[in-house]
Scaffold this motif. Structure first.
Motif, mmCIF file in Angstrom:
data_model
loop_
_atom_site.group_PDB
_atom_site.id
_atom_site.type_symbol
_atom_site.label_atom_id
_atom_site.label_comp_id
_atom_site.label_asym_id
_atom_site.label_seq_id
_atom_site.Cartn_x
_atom_site.Cartn_y
_atom_site.Cartn_z
ATOM 1 N N GLU A 114 1.120 -1.579 0.047
ATOM 2 C CA GLU A 114 0.094 -0.131 -0.719
ATOM 3 C C GLU A 114 0.747 1.045 -0.418
ATOM 4 N N LYS A 115 2.178 1.235 0.316
ATOM 5 C CA LYS A 115 3.023 2.322 0.707
ATOM 6 C C LYS A 115 3.478 2.663 -0.397
ATOM 7 N N ALA A 116 3.829 1.915 -1.371
ATOM 8 C CA ALA A 116 3.985 1.846 -2.245
ATOM 9 C C ALA A 116 3.151 1.753 -3.677
ATOM 10 N N GLY A 117 2.128 2.232 -3.077
ATOM 11 C CA GLY A 117 0.864 2.686 -4.259
ATOM 12 C C GLY A 117 0.455 1.160 -5.120
ATOM 13 N N GLN A 118 0.346 0.224 -4.677
ATOM 14 C CA GLN A 118 0.080 -0.920 -5.070
ATOM 15 C C GLN A 118 -1.572 -0.874 -4.918
ATOM 16 N N GLY A 119 -2.378 -1.738 -5.128
ATOM 17 C CA GLY A 119 -3.221 -2.182 -4.898
ATOM 18 C C GLY A 119 -3.488 -3.647 -4.677
ATOM 19 N N PRO A 120 -4.742 -3.876 -3.537
ATOM 20 C CA PRO A 120 -4.511 -5.437 -2.962
ATOM 21 C C PRO A 120 -4.783 -6.679 -3.835
ATOM 22 N N ASP A 121 -4.764 -6.502 -5.608
ATOM 23 C CA ASP A 121 -4.932 -7.615 -6.309
ATOM 24 C C ASP A 121 -3.629 -8.182 -6.307
ATOM 25 N N TRP A 122 -2.770 -6.747 -6.790
ATOM 26 C CA TRP A 122 -1.464 -6.858 -7.265
ATOM 27 C C TRP A 122 -0.534 -8.317 -7.806
ATOM 28 N N VAL A 123 -0.125 -8.782 -5.923
ATOM 29 C CA VAL A 123 0.116 -9.291 -6.083
ATOM 30 C C VAL A 123 -0.230 -10.689 -6.932
ATOM 31 N N GLU A 124 -1.289 -11.263 -6.731
ATOM 32 C CA GLU A 124 -2.414 -12.090 -7.763
ATOM 33 C C GLU A 124 -1.794 -12.123 -8.727
ATOM 34 N N LYS A 125 -2.118 -10.475 -9.063
ATOM 35 C CA LYS A 125 -1.997 -10.453 -10.247
ATOM 36 C C LYS A 125 -0.632 -10.952 -11.385
ATOM 37 N N ARG A 126 0.775 -10.688 -9.901
ATOM 38 C CA ARG A 126 1.978 -10.728 -10.296
ATOM 39 C C ARG A 126 2.391 -12.575 -10.629
ATOM 40 N N ILE A 127 1.742 -12.950 -9.621
ATOM 41 C CA ILE A 127 2.510 -14.443 -9.834
ATOM 42 C C ILE A 127 1.350 -15.436 -10.980
ATOM 43 N N ASN A 128 0.649 -14.519 -11.234
ATOM 44 C CA ASN A 128 -0.383 -15.220 -12.311
ATOM 45 C C ASN A 128 0.638 -15.218 -13.971
ATOM 46 N N LEU A 129 0.455 -13.895 -13.846
ATOM 47 C CA LEU A 129 1.826 -13.742 -15.119
ATOM 48 C C LEU A 129 3.234 -14.001 -14.761
ATOM 49 N N TYR A 130 3.318 -14.048 -13.522
ATOM 50 C CA TYR A 130 5.263 -14.848 -13.261
ATOM 51 C C TYR A 130 5.073 -16.283 -14.169
ATOM 52 N N LEU A 131 3.787 -17.220 -14.018
ATOM 53 C CA LEU A 131 3.685 -18.236 -13.840
ATOM 54 C C LEU A 131 3.230 -18.478 -15.250
ATOM 55 N N THR A 132 2.714 -17.687 -15.597
ATOM 56 C CA THR A 132 1.933 -17.420 -17.340
ATOM 57 C C THR A 132 3.882 -17.440 -18.262
ATOM 58 N N ARG A 133 4.237 -16.819 -17.721
ATOM 59 C CA ARG A 133 5.717 -16.872 -18.844
ATOM 60 C C ARG A 133 6.253 -17.813 -18.309
ATOM 61 N N PHE A 134 6.830 -17.513 -17.246
ATOM 62 C CA PHE A 134 7.402 -19.293 -16.757
ATOM 63 C C PHE A 134 7.181 -20.312 -17.814
ATOM 64 N N LYS A 135 5.714 -20.758 -17.739
ATOM 65 C CA LYS A 135 4.871 -21.875 -18.744
ATOM 66 C C LYS A 135 5.778 -21.902 -20.052
ATOM 67 N N ASN A 136 5.360 -20.389 -20.463
ATOM 68 C CA ASN A 136 6.199 -19.928 -22.457
ATOM 69 C C ASN A 136 7.327 -20.433 -21.831
ATOM 70 N N PHE A 137 7.938 -19.996 -21.465
ATOM 71 C CA PHE A 137 9.278 -19.858 -21.324
ATOM 72 C C PHE A 137 9.752 -21.946 -21.195
ATOM 73 N N ALA A 138 9.286 -22.409 -20.251
ATOM 74 C CA ALA A 138 9.886 -23.966 -19.868
ATOM 75 C C ALA A 138 9.492 -24.205 -21.476
ATOM 76 N N GLU A 139 8.513 -24.274 -21.907
ATOM 77 C CA GLU A 139 7.796 -25.399 -22.741
ATOM 78 C C GLU A 139 8.464 -24.700 -24.298
ATOM 79 N N GLY A 140 9.293 -23.663 -24.268
ATOM 80 C CA GLY A 140 9.979 -23.681 -25.360
ATOM 81 C C GLY A 140 9.353 -22.284 -26.412
ATOM 82 N N ARG A 141 8.113 -21.862 -26.063
ATOM 83 C CA ARG A 141 7.661 -21.015 -26.207
ATOM 84 C C ARG A 141 7.952 -19.631 -25.534
ATOM 85 N N SER A 142 7.965 -18.473 -26.109
ATOM 86 C CA SER A 142 8.373 -17.154 -26.451
ATOM 87 C C SER A 142 7.051 -16.745 -24.802
ATOM 88 N N ALA A 143 8.376 -15.896 -23.932
ATOM 89 C CA ALA A 143 8.006 -15.556 -22.867
ATOM 90 C C ALA A 143 7.265 -14.163 -22.554
#
Length: 117
Positions: free
Chosen positions: A88-117
């Protein structure tokens, strides 16, 4: 004064065995990790850990789990412990962490399976 941490987690199926998924994770998460996305317009931009505001660098800690999935796949589960006050002090909303996890995992899946991250 003690800091209260909250927990958020999500998972994704990656189409490679657990030992290969773990090796890919290590390759993917080198210092700063490419999944530290910062939204600029409608695109996500990579941000190294050192470039984040100090409040965000101290606001979370994470763990990844690699569990056997279906048909030689791996269930990659990411869990983040985070300081809601720090976000909150950094100006991020309560859903920022969940969005970040989902983005990270989607990008990792693409990387691990040889697709563009």
């Amino acid at each position: 004064m003690a800091t209260t941490m909250s927990i958020a987690e999500s998972s994704v199926q990656v189409g490679i065995p657990p030992e290969k998924a773990r090796a890919k994770w290590t390759e993917w998460t080198k210092e700063g990790g490419p999944g530290m996305g910062l939204k600029v317009g409608d695109k996500s931009q990579d941000v190294a850990t050192g470039s984040l505001p100090e409040e965000l660098r101290k606001a979370e800690a994470g763990t990844a789990y690699f569990e056997p999935g279906q048909k030689d796949a791996t269930e990659v589960r990411m869990q983040l412990r985070y300081n809601r006050d720090g976000l909150e002090k950094a100006g991020q909303g309560p859903d920022w962490v969940e969005k970040r996890i989902n983005l990270y995992l989607t990008r990792f899946k693409n990387f691990a399976e040889g697709r563009s991250a």
